[in-house]
Design an enzyme around this catalytic site. Structure first.
Site, PDB file in Angstrom:
ATOM      1  N   ASP A  51      -1.843  12.046  25.628  1.00  0.00           N
ATOM      2  CA  ASP A  51      -1.663  11.254  26.637  1.00  0.00           C
ATOM      3  C   ASP A  51      -2.198  11.819  28.062  1.00  0.00           C
ATOM      4  OD1 ASP A  51      -0.168   9.576  25.557  1.00  0.00           O
ATOM      5  OD2 ASP A  51       1.850  10.443  25.574  1.00  0.00           O
ATOM      6  N   TYR A 109       3.045  19.964  18.182  1.00  0.00           N
ATOM      7  CA  TYR A 109       3.416  19.993  19.450  1.00  0.00           C
ATOM      8  C   TYR A 109       4.104  21.017  19.981  1.00  0.00           C
ATOM      9  CZ  TYR A 109       2.043  15.211  17.840  1.00  0.00           C
ATOM     10  OH  TYR A 109       1.237  14.166  17.296  1.00  0.00           O
TER      11      TYR A 109
END
Length: 202
Positions: A51, A109
């Site tokens: 993102d 992540y």
């Protein structure tokens, strides 16, 4: 020839990975570099789209190229055309059926939490500043709860192309502060929450 590219990027200036009209994205920067280095290319794919503002360490892309430099010189050639915020750290020839997204075994992540009474300019855009106490025990317990297979439909936008919402989270937890920071002065003030999954949860 199919190439596997390993990339790093500082995502602050980018509107995510995926190309968008009129916006700076990592994919657009990479495509521009590929245009300069190879006479032709196709089938550019990435292991996982990031993102806006998200950084990457070890992002993998695959691409089919014709002509241009050999694999051992490809990273240097692309880096000469890429903006400073993006780097190809490794380029190698891959099997013809390699696909960065479909061949990926997992994706990891990391979420950085900077714990100090005052913010750090050096952590701006790289961590969440939390001037309050962090309940690490509760956070670790919460991380344990998401390990395994879960339906992440509730985290998915209503307007989505996804059809499968089950995701297998292989591991999740807190990383010791000494492994979160490269700068010694930050090691007592930085915590990292991490998770590793088969694919992104939305």
């Amino acid at each position: 020839m199919r190439l596997k590219l390993t990339l790093e990027y500082e995502g602050t200036a980018f509107h995510g990975w995926a190309a968008q009209p009129g916006l700076e994205t990592v994919e657009a920067a990479l495509r521009k570099a590929l245009d300069h280095v190879f006479p032709s290319y196709e089938a550019l794919a990435v292991a996982g789209r990031t993102d806006a503002g998200v950084h990457a360490l070890g992002q993998v892309a695959s691409v089919e190229v014709e002509g241009g430099p050999p694999p051992e010189r490809t990273a240097a050639a692309l880096n000469a055309e890429l903006p400073h915020e993006v780097a190809v750290t490794r380029a190698e020839q891959a099997p013809g059926d390699f696909h960065a997204r479909h061949s990926a075994r997992s994706r990891s992540y990391r979420y950085r939490i900077y714990r100090r009474s005052v913010p750090s300019p050096l952590e701006l855009g790289r961590s969440w500043w939390l001037p309050r106490p962090l309940d690490e025990e509760r956070l670790a317990h919460s991380a344990d709860l998401i390990v395994g297979e879960h339906d992440f439909r509730a985290f998915t936008p209503t307007d989505t192309q996804h059809e499968v919402f089950l995701r297998n989270v292989m591991r999740a937890g807190l990383v010791p502060p000494r492994r979160c920071a490269r700068v010694r002065d930050h090691r007592r003030q930085l915590s990292c929450a991490t998770w590793c999954a088969r694919s992104w949860a939305r």
